[in-house]
Design a protein around this motif. Sequence first.
Motif, PDB file in Angstrom:
ATOM      1  N   ARG A 105       0.822  -1.213   0.000  1.00  0.00           N
ATOM      2  CA  ARG A 105       0.000   0.000   0.000  1.00  0.00           C
ATOM      3  C   ARG A 105       0.853   1.260   0.000  1.00  0.00           C
ATOM      4  NH1 ARG A 105      -4.829   0.359  -1.563  1.00  0.00           N
ATOM      5  NH2 ARG A 105      -5.787   1.506   0.137  1.00  0.00           N
ATOM      6  N   CYS A 106       2.170   1.118   0.173  1.00  0.00           N
ATOM      7  CA  CYS A 106       2.993   2.314   0.375  1.00  0.00           C
ATOM      8  C   CYS A 106       3.871   2.684  -0.814  1.00  0.00           C
ATOM      9  CB  CYS A 106       3.907   2.122   1.580  1.00  0.00           C
ATOM     10  SG  CYS A 106       3.058   1.710   3.107  1.00  0.00           S
ATOM     11  N   THR A 107       4.604   1.716  -1.349  1.00  0.00           N
ATOM     12  CA  THR A 107       5.745   2.092  -2.190  1.00  0.00           C
ATOM     13  C   THR A 107       5.424   2.320  -3.656  1.00  0.00           C
ATOM     14  OG1 THR A 107       6.280  -0.178  -2.774  1.00  0.00           O
ATOM     15  CG2 THR A 107       7.267   0.686  -0.760  1.00  0.00           C
ATOM     16  N   GLY A 108       4.307   1.803  -4.129  1.00  0.00           N
ATOM     17  CA  GLY A 108       4.031   1.909  -5.558  1.00  0.00           C
ATOM     18  C   GLY A 108       4.785   0.882  -6.377  1.00  0.00           C
ATOM     19  N   TYR A 109       5.419  -0.065  -5.711  1.00  0.00           N
ATOM     20  CA  TYR A 109       6.052  -1.243  -6.331  1.00  0.00           C
ATOM     21  C   TYR A 109       7.355  -0.969  -7.074  1.00  0.00           C
ATOM     22  CZ  TYR A 109       1.560  -3.339  -5.247  1.00  0.00           C
ATOM     23  OH  TYR A 109       0.449  -3.758  -4.580  1.00  0.00           O
ATOM     24  N   ASP A 110       7.529   0.212  -7.616  1.00  0.00           N
ATOM     25  CA  ASP A 110       8.674   0.432  -8.486  1.00  0.00           C
ATOM     26  C   ASP A 110       9.999   0.170  -7.765  1.00  0.00           C
ATOM     27  OD1 ASP A 110       9.316   1.203 -11.192  1.00  0.00           O
ATOM     28  OD2 ASP A 110      10.461   2.796 -10.197  1.00  0.00           O
ATOM     29  N   LYS A 111      10.116   0.691  -6.550  1.00  0.00           N
ATOM     30  CA  LYS A 111      11.370   0.503  -5.809  1.00  0.00           C
ATOM     31  C   LYS A 111      11.564  -0.956  -5.426  1.00  0.00           C
ATOM     32  CE  LYS A 111      11.690   5.214  -4.173  1.00  0.00           C
ATOM     33  NZ  LYS A 111      11.740   6.122  -3.038  1.00  0.00           N
ATOM     34  N   ILE A 112      10.462  -1.632  -5.171  1.00  0.00           N
ATOM     35  CA  ILE A 112      10.554  -3.062  -4.831  1.00  0.00           C
ATOM     36  C   ILE A 112      11.150  -3.824  -6.020  1.00  0.00           C
ATOM     37  CG2 ILE A 112       9.187  -5.151  -4.408  1.00  0.00           C
ATOM     38  CD1 ILE A 112       7.247  -3.361  -2.782  1.00  0.00           C
ATOM     39  N   ILE A 113      10.612  -3.546  -7.197  1.00  0.00           N
ATOM     40  CA  ILE A 113      11.086  -4.258  -8.390  1.00  0.00           C
ATOM     41  C   ILE A 113      12.552  -3.906  -8.661  1.00  0.00           C
ATOM     42  CG2 ILE A 113      10.771  -4.481 -10.904  1.00  0.00           C
ATOM     43  CD1 ILE A 113       8.659  -5.961  -9.274  1.00  0.00           C
ATOM     44  N   ARG A 114      12.903  -2.639  -8.507  1.00  0.00           N
ATOM     45  CA  ARG A 114      14.316  -2.254  -8.705  1.00  0.00           C
ATOM     46  C   ARG A 114      15.230  -2.996  -7.735  1.00  0.00           C
ATOM     47  NH1 ARG A 114      14.468   4.245  -9.716  1.00  0.00           N
ATOM     48  NH2 ARG A 114      12.417   4.287 -10.674  1.00  0.00           N
ATOM     49  N   ALA A 115      14.785  -3.096  -6.480  1.00  0.00           N
ATOM     50  CA  ALA A 115      15.607  -3.784  -5.487  1.00  0.00           C
ATOM     51  C   ALA A 115      15.769  -5.259  -5.841  1.00  0.00           C
ATOM     52  CB  ALA A 115      14.972  -3.641  -4.095  1.00  0.00           C
ATOM     53  N   VAL A 116      14.691  -5.872  -6.300  1.00  0.00           N
ATOM     54  CA  VAL A 116      14.750  -7.297  -6.648  1.00  0.00           C
ATOM     55  C   VAL A 116      15.680  -7.499  -7.846  1.00  0.00           C
ATOM     56  CG1 VAL A 116      13.414  -9.268  -7.523  1.00  0.00           C
ATOM     57  CG2 VAL A 116      12.475  -7.837  -5.683  1.00  0.00           C
ATOM     58  N   MET A 117      15.545  -6.650  -8.857  1.00  0.00           N
ATOM     59  CA  MET A 117      16.373  -6.810 -10.061  1.00  0.00           C
ATOM     60  C   MET A 117      17.855  -6.582  -9.734  1.00  0.00           C
ATOM     61  SD  MET A 117      14.093  -7.682 -12.224  1.00  0.00           S
ATOM     62  CE  MET A 117      14.940  -7.687 -13.797  1.00  0.00           C
ATOM     63  N   ASP A 118      18.107  -5.594  -8.871  1.00  0.00           N
ATOM     64  CA  ASP A 118      19.479  -5.286  -8.486  1.00  0.00           C
ATOM     65  C   ASP A 118      20.078  -6.450  -7.677  1.00  0.00           C
ATOM     66  OD1 ASP A 118      21.803  -3.922  -8.181  1.00  0.00           O
ATOM     67  OD2 ASP A 118      21.030  -2.391  -6.822  1.00  0.00           O
ATOM     68  N   ALA A 119      19.286  -6.984  -6.749  1.00  0.00           N
ATOM     69  CA  ALA A 119      19.764  -8.116  -5.947  1.00  0.00           C
ATOM     70  C   ALA A 119      20.042  -9.317  -6.851  1.00  0.00           C
ATOM     71  CB  ALA A 119      18.735  -8.487  -4.875  1.00  0.00           C
ATOM     72  N   ALA A 120      19.173  -9.520  -7.835  1.00  0.00           N
ATOM     73  CA  ALA A 120      19.352 -10.663  -8.739  1.00  0.00           C
ATOM     74  C   ALA A 120      20.688 -10.519  -9.464  1.00  0.00           C
ATOM     75  CB  ALA A 120      18.197 -10.725  -9.743  1.00  0.00           C
ATOM     76  N   GLU A 121      20.974  -9.286  -9.911  1.00  0.00           N
ATOM     77  CA  GLU A 121      22.221  -9.073 -10.645  1.00  0.00           C
ATOM     78  C   GLU A 121      23.425  -9.331  -9.735  1.00  0.00           C
ATOM     79  OE1 GLU A 121      22.520  -5.267 -12.724  1.00  0.00           O
ATOM     80  OE2 GLU A 121      24.674  -5.685 -12.806  1.00  0.00           O
ATOM     81  N   GLU A 122      23.352  -8.798  -8.530  1.00  0.00           N
ATOM     82  CA  GLU A 122      24.467  -9.005  -7.603  1.00  0.00           C
ATOM     83  C   GLU A 122      24.675 -10.486  -7.303  1.00  0.00           C
ATOM     84  OE1 GLU A 122      24.987  -6.487  -3.948  1.00  0.00           O
ATOM     85  OE2 GLU A 122      25.083  -8.476  -3.020  1.00  0.00           O
TER      86      GLU A 122
END
Lengths: 287, 159
Positions: free
Chosen positions: B137-154
Amino acid sequence: MKYEAPSTIDDAIALLADAQAAASVLSGGTDLLVRMRADMAAPGAIVDIKRIPALNEITETADGWRIGAAVPSAVMSEHDGLARDWPGVVEAAALIGSTQVQGRATLAGNLCNASPAADSVPAMVAASAKVEIAGPGGTRTVPVEEIPTGPGKTSLAAGEFVTAILLPKRAALSGDAYLRFIPRTEMDIAVAGCGIALSLDDTGTCQSARVALGAVGPTVILAADAASALIGTKLDDAALEALAAACSAAATPIDDKRGTAAYRKHVIGVLAKRAAKIAYARAGETA
Amino acid sequence: MSQIHVTTRLNGDETEFLCDAQETLLDVLRNRLGLTGAKEGCGTGDCGACSVTVDGRLVCSCLMLGAEAVGREIETVENMADGETLHPLQRKFLEHAALQCGICTPGILVAAKSLLEQNPSPTEEEARYWLAGNLCRCTGYDKIIRAVMDAAEEMRRAS
Ligand SMILES: Cc1cc2nc3c(=O)[nH]c(=O)nc-3n(C[C@H](O)[C@H](O)[C@H](O)COP(=O)(O)OP(=O)(O)OC[C@H]3O[C@@H](n4cnc5c(N)ncnc54)[C@H](O)[C@@H]3O)c2cc1C
Ligand code: FES
Ligand code: FES
């Protein structure tokens, strides 16, 4: 309430047949637990069928495929052979809820919950799927479309439960597909859904077809006129228009917050045309 | 009525508990075992805040009975960090500010970890579909997806 997890079919039948116990079958629980929480179901006992080993297996048989009643949708999606033979059934099961829900939701539960909008049901009916039922009187096998008799109601007798979904062998030059319409891209209940399975001859002419409609009547509708519109054609525009008209005519939807009856009658025709094209292309690929 | 005795593997440790037949796994985790990472956002399978894995498969713990856990392997968000060392997903959620109130976060972390185990290089679309059952209900999902994609790359680089 009691919780039972029998390890054999016979023990499950005995538990379910005890009228005093007022038991409900638990497969994935994604409908049953929601209903219990909403006080819409209050079983005296729960009979969890997931501990019966054979009910957790997908097996290729001489007649086709056998999907144990406790197999969740996610396991079906990961099964290459099944997804190759019956992509429409597998994609319908893969539309049920979220990743989390798909980790638990079963075809048997989707069918026996008897929601008019159940996604896998039109796909199974189009695919000529049957259900294997165990009960106090022995085992019987019936076509999927004979199970739901109305919203929330099934033809299963006391003590009976579904042990497996049976899909026929995939014939050469045949294919299936399922499409639904929802207002968003994920996590919603079908406004209308259409499953189609068809087979071709080697000139690409449709030889046989089954068209099943969901969410546009109290139970799934096997639309014979819609199938006739395809048979003998190569799915040219005239055949597809006739298909759409036959689906709209066969639909007997209600108005609700997801859509009006008139809208559903229109959308079911559009979905049928699209699903028919996908099934046709898949049938061609098996040449 | 008598309670059900359950033995299960929870975050790698053999665990025993007593529960009532109608008690969900989520209730058992939170109220009997003190693992309050999994949250109850809805109790009806819609929000994913209660996500855990059972025998490696992502599920909503609010839609499973505690009694069903007999002999299973349950993993919760409490098992993600290695002592004081955060899991790359947890670190990236902090770096990208992928949480505000945090109610959805444990469920999303568990779900994202399960995604990357199954598919170490998801496309953004695949990640969004996989996480469609986790509401925020808070973040609008965009930052969540960025964090997941970044973690996946790392994680790909590290392996
Ligand atoms: C968040 C969410 C989203 C959902 N989205 C969709 C969706 O998009 N499309 C859709 O179609 N459904 C959807 N559903 C509904 C549900 O997930 C499906 O109907 C699912 O297939 C039910 O299967 P189950 O194994 O979980 O059934 P259960 O809950 O275990 O059982 C459902 C009913 O069938 C009975 N039953 C179960 N197994 C048997 C058996 N073997 N023999 C006889 N009776 C049996 C039970 O007693 C119960 O009455 C959703 C549910 C949730 C919580
Ligand atoms: S609390 Fe389980 S999905 Fe919302
Ligand atoms: S951070 Fe508040 S719900 Fe997601």
